[in-house]
Design a protein around this motif. Structure first.
Motif, PDB file in Angstrom:
ATOM      1  N   MET A  38       0.831  -1.173   0.000  1.00  0.00           N
ATOM      2  CA  MET A  38       0.000   0.000   0.000  1.00  0.00           C
ATOM      3  C   MET A  38       0.875   1.235   0.000  1.00  0.00           C
ATOM      4  SD  MET A  38      -2.713   1.408   2.825  1.00  0.00           S
ATOM      5  CE  MET A  38      -4.211   0.929   2.018  1.00  0.00           C
ATOM      6  N   LYS A  39       0.468   2.231  -0.769  1.00  0.00           N
ATOM      7  CA  LYS A  39       1.188   3.499  -0.811  1.00  0.00           C
ATOM      8  C   LYS A  39       0.177   4.626  -0.663  1.00  0.00           C
ATOM      9  CE  LYS A  39       4.456   6.273  -3.394  1.00  0.00           C
ATOM     10  NZ  LYS A  39       5.224   6.423  -4.622  1.00  0.00           N
ATOM     11  N   ILE A  40       0.472   5.531   0.272  1.00  0.00           N
ATOM     12  CA  ILE A  40      -0.434   6.654   0.477  1.00  0.00           C
ATOM     13  C   ILE A  40       0.276   7.979   0.269  1.00  0.00           C
ATOM     14  CG2 ILE A  40      -1.915   5.358   2.060  1.00  0.00           C
ATOM     15  CD1 ILE A  40      -0.633   6.876   4.370  1.00  0.00           C
ATOM     16  N   LEU A  41      -0.502   8.960  -0.141  1.00  0.00           N
ATOM     17  CA  LEU A  41      -0.029  10.339  -0.238  1.00  0.00           C
ATOM     18  C   LEU A  41      -0.605  11.079   0.956  1.00  0.00           C
ATOM     19  CD1 LEU A  41       1.263  12.762  -1.696  1.00  0.00           C
ATOM     20  CD2 LEU A  41      -0.923  13.045  -2.902  1.00  0.00           C
ATOM     21  N   VAL A  42       0.253  11.748   1.704  1.00  0.00           N
ATOM     22  CA  VAL A  42      -0.184  12.514   2.859  1.00  0.00           C
ATOM     23  C   VAL A  42       0.093  13.988   2.589  1.00  0.00           C
ATOM     24  CG1 VAL A  42       0.035  12.870   5.346  1.00  0.00           C
ATOM     25  CG2 VAL A  42       0.367  10.574   4.385  1.00  0.00           C
ATOM     26  N   ILE A  43      -0.978  14.759   2.472  1.00  0.00           N
ATOM     27  CA  ILE A  43      -0.862  16.210   2.354  1.00  0.00           C
ATOM     28  C   ILE A  43      -0.959  16.736   3.781  1.00  0.00           C
ATOM     29  CG2 ILE A  43      -1.885  18.312   1.414  1.00  0.00           C
ATOM     30  CD1 ILE A  43      -2.937  16.577  -0.928  1.00  0.00           C
ATOM     31  N   TYR A  44       0.115  17.320   4.264  1.00  0.00           N
ATOM     32  CA  TYR A  44       0.303  17.543   5.693  1.00  0.00           C
ATOM     33  C   TYR A  44       0.638  18.999   5.993  1.00  0.00           C
ATOM     34  CZ  TYR A  44       1.908  16.085  10.364  1.00  0.00           C
ATOM     35  OH  TYR A  44       2.056  15.889  11.707  1.00  0.00           O
ATOM     36  N   ASN A  45      -0.107  19.579   6.914  1.00  0.00           N
ATOM     37  CA  ASN A  45       0.168  20.950   7.345  1.00  0.00           C
ATOM     38  C   ASN A  45       1.020  20.906   8.609  1.00  0.00           C
ATOM     39  OD1 ASN A  45       0.211  23.530   8.350  1.00  0.00           O
ATOM     40  ND2 ASN A  45      -1.977  23.855   8.277  1.00  0.00           N
ATOM     41  N   PRO A  46       2.308  21.190   8.488  1.00  0.00           N
ATOM     42  CA  PRO A  46       3.187  21.099   9.652  1.00  0.00           C
ATOM     43  C   PRO A  46       2.942  22.195  10.689  1.00  0.00           C
ATOM     44  CG  PRO A  46       4.388  22.005   7.803  1.00  0.00           C
ATOM     45  CD  PRO A  46       3.031  21.590   7.283  1.00  0.00           C
ATOM     46  N   HIS A  47       2.173  23.223  10.327  1.00  0.00           N
ATOM     47  CA  HIS A  47       1.918  24.334  11.241  1.00  0.00           C
ATOM     48  C   HIS A  47       0.657  24.137  12.079  1.00  0.00           C
ATOM     49  CE1 HIS A  47       5.152  26.368   9.226  1.00  0.00           C
ATOM     50  NE2 HIS A  47       4.574  26.105   8.083  1.00  0.00           N
ATOM     51  N   ALA A  48      -0.104  23.090  11.787  1.00  0.00           N
ATOM     52  CA  ALA A  48      -1.340  22.828  12.524  1.00  0.00           C
ATOM     53  C   ALA A  48      -1.044  22.619  14.003  1.00  0.00           C
ATOM     54  CB  ALA A  48      -2.046  21.601  11.953  1.00  0.00           C
ATOM     55  N   ALA A  69       5.961   3.325   8.706  1.00  0.00           N
ATOM     56  CA  ALA A  69       7.060   2.450   8.295  1.00  0.00           C
ATOM     57  C   ALA A  69       7.027   1.126   9.057  1.00  0.00           C
ATOM     58  CB  ALA A  69       8.401   3.152   8.512  1.00  0.00           C
ATOM     59  N   ASP A  70       6.715   1.180  10.347  1.00  0.00           N
ATOM     60  CA  ASP A  70       6.639  -0.035  11.159  1.00  0.00           C
ATOM     61  C   ASP A  70       5.564  -0.989  10.665  1.00  0.00           C
ATOM     62  OD1 ASP A  70       8.656   0.933  12.760  1.00  0.00           O
ATOM     63  OD2 ASP A  70       7.331   1.491  14.430  1.00  0.00           O
ATOM     64  N   ARG A  71       4.595  -0.438   9.965  1.00  0.00           N
ATOM     65  CA  ARG A  71       3.486  -1.250   9.441  1.00  0.00           C
ATOM     66  C   ARG A  71       3.611  -1.499   7.940  1.00  0.00           C
ATOM     67  NH1 ARG A  71       2.833   1.044  13.837  1.00  0.00           N
ATOM     68  NH2 ARG A  71       1.412   0.331  15.441  1.00  0.00           N
ATOM     69  N   ALA A  72       4.796  -1.246   7.412  1.00  0.00           N
ATOM     70  CA  ALA A  72       5.109  -1.459   5.991  1.00  0.00           C
ATOM     71  C   ALA A  72       4.142  -0.712   5.072  1.00  0.00           C
ATOM     72  CB  ALA A  72       5.138  -2.945   5.663  1.00  0.00           C
ATOM     73  N   ILE A  73       3.787   0.495   5.488  1.00  0.00           N
ATOM     74  CA  ILE A  73       2.939   1.348   4.661  1.00  0.00           C
ATOM     75  C   ILE A  73       3.830   2.428   4.058  1.00  0.00           C
ATOM     76  CG2 ILE A  73       0.998   2.956   4.627  1.00  0.00           C
ATOM     77  CD1 ILE A  73      -0.120   1.428   7.065  1.00  0.00           C
ATOM     78  N   ALA A  74       3.975   2.378   2.754  1.00  0.00           N
ATOM     79  CA  ALA A  74       4.770   3.380   2.062  1.00  0.00           C
ATOM     80  C   ALA A  74       3.970   4.673   2.021  1.00  0.00           C
ATOM     81  CB  ALA A  74       5.090   2.921   0.651  1.00  0.00           C
ATOM     82  N   ALA A  75       4.622   5.768   2.339  1.00  0.00           N
ATOM     83  CA  ALA A  75       3.930   7.056   2.360  1.00  0.00           C
ATOM     84  C   ALA A  75       4.823   8.141   1.777  1.00  0.00           C
ATOM     85  CB  ALA A  75       3.519   7.421   3.776  1.00  0.00           C
ATOM     86  N   GLU A  76       4.203   8.962   0.976  1.00  0.00           N
ATOM     87  CA  GLU A  76       4.871  10.158   0.466  1.00  0.00           C
ATOM     88  C   GLU A  76       4.215  11.344   1.149  1.00  0.00           C
ATOM     89  OE1 GLU A  76       5.090  12.658  -3.658  1.00  0.00           O
ATOM     90  OE2 GLU A  76       5.323  10.484  -3.778  1.00  0.00           O
ATOM     91  N   PHE A  77       5.010  12.147   1.828  1.00  0.00           N
ATOM     92  CA  PHE A  77       4.503  13.321   2.522  1.00  0.00           C
ATOM     93  C   PHE A  77       4.811  14.561   1.708  1.00  0.00           C
ATOM     94  CE2 PHE A  77       4.661  10.266   5.848  1.00  0.00           C
ATOM     95  CZ  PHE A  77       3.755  10.660   6.809  1.00  0.00           C
ATOM     96  N   VAL A  78       3.793  15.380   1.495  1.00  0.00           N
ATOM     97  CA  VAL A  78       3.998  16.699   0.905  1.00  0.00           C
ATOM     98  C   VAL A  78       3.466  17.701   1.919  1.00  0.00           C
ATOM     99  CG1 VAL A  78       4.069  16.024  -1.515  1.00  0.00           C
ATOM    100  CG2 VAL A  78       1.877  16.465  -0.468  1.00  0.00           C
TER     101      VAL A  78
END
Length: 69
Positions: free
Chosen positions: A1-11, A28-37
């Protein structure tokens, strides 16, 4: 599984930025690939979503507060 995470670091008054390493590790511990923007300004989440290649991901996650959603 691969997810895209649109993330507001200022929240949460910057709390979201401090939590980012733990979130990355959790996935990562759950073997979930993620791309953070990370958003940089008001309205940026919309631009990132418009530019994303949805076909490359199994799920899209918006995280960071009402503005991000």
């Amino acid at each position: 599984m691969k997810i895209l995470v649109i993330y507001n670091p200022h929240a949460g008054g910057g709390r979201a930025r401090r939590l980012l390493p733990a979130i990355r590790q959790y996935l990562a511990d759950r073997a979930i690939a993620a791309e953070f923007v990370l958003t940089e300004a008001r309205g940026h989440a919309t631009t990132l979503a418009e530019q994303a290649d949805f076909a490359a991901f199994d799920a899209i996650v918006a995280a960071g507060g009402d503005g991000t959603l």
